[in-house]
Design an enzyme around this catalytic site. Structure first.
Site, PDB file in Angstrom:
ATOM      1  CG  ASP A  66      -4.296  -3.002  -3.156  1.00  0.00           C
ATOM      2  OD1 ASP A  66      -4.143  -1.783  -2.904  1.00  0.00           O
ATOM      3  OD2 ASP A  66      -4.623  -3.428  -4.282  1.00  0.00           O
ATOM      4  CD  GLN A  88      -7.279   0.130  -9.487  1.00  0.00           C
ATOM      5  OE1 GLN A  88      -6.183   0.496  -9.112  1.00  0.00           O
ATOM      6  NE2 GLN A  88      -8.374   0.425  -8.837  1.00  0.00           N
ATOM      7  CE  LYS A 127      -3.877   2.453  -7.013  1.00  0.00           C
ATOM      8  NZ  LYS A 127      -4.466   1.140  -7.051  1.00  0.00           N
TER       9      LYS A 127
END
Length: 170
Positions: free
Chosen positions: A117, A94, A50
């Site tokens: 997300d 995460q 990322k």
């Protein structure tokens, strides 16, 4: 006739488009805060990727690595701070988180306007009713791949194996 969908070539095209858009439309680079808790090797690898992609498209990656022993309240406090930070345009925590952390509470702490997300219940609801919002990246990536190749999905049937909140349900 069989069509092979080249995900790498499609990704490169999207990266080049984003790089161009980010360099010409913003007074500062967009900021993505990435919160990593613990030492999960797969999570570390994912976050490294990322960070690399952010650099390629002109997004500032703001990394927050916390020990696996971080408390629920410490993690939520960091997220509250990031929600209020004007240089943070998106927040990504995460997953998975350590067992002692309530994942749902952490996701609920992220502002829906910064939930890149697409996991916050508000964001999921917006997606469900068809309102433009952040979308979970894996299913959205599949949609972008199909669009790149001009594959029409309206009226088609698809089978999705799995009911995860990350891929299957969205």
């Amino acid at each position: 006739m069989t069509t092979i969908l080249d995900g790498k070539a499609t990704a490169e095209a999207i990266i080049n488009q984003l790089k161009s858009e980010n360099s010409s439309t913003h007074d500062r680079p967009p900021g993505l805060a990435v919160v990593l808790v613990g030492d999960n090797p797969a999570s570390h690898a994912y976050v490294r990727t990322k960070k690399t992609m952010c650099a390629r498209v002109g997004i500032q990656s703001l990394d927050y690595q916390l020990p696996a022993t971080v408390s629920q309240s410490e993690l939520e406090s960091l997220i509250h701070d990031l929600n209020g930070n004007d240089h943070v345009d998106g927040i990504l925590v995460q997953l998975p988180l350590p067992k002692h952390i309530d994942e749902a509470m952490v996701i609920n702490t992220i502002s829906p306007t910064k939930d890149v997300d697409g996991f916050h219940p508000y964001t999921v609801g917006q997606l469900l009713i068809g309102t433009p919002t952040f979308r979970p990246c894996t299913p959205y990536g599949v949609v972008k791949l199909l669009e790149h190749y001009g594959i029409e999905t309206t009226g088609k049937h698809a089978v999705i194996v799995g009911r995860s909140n990350i891929v299957g349900k969205p």
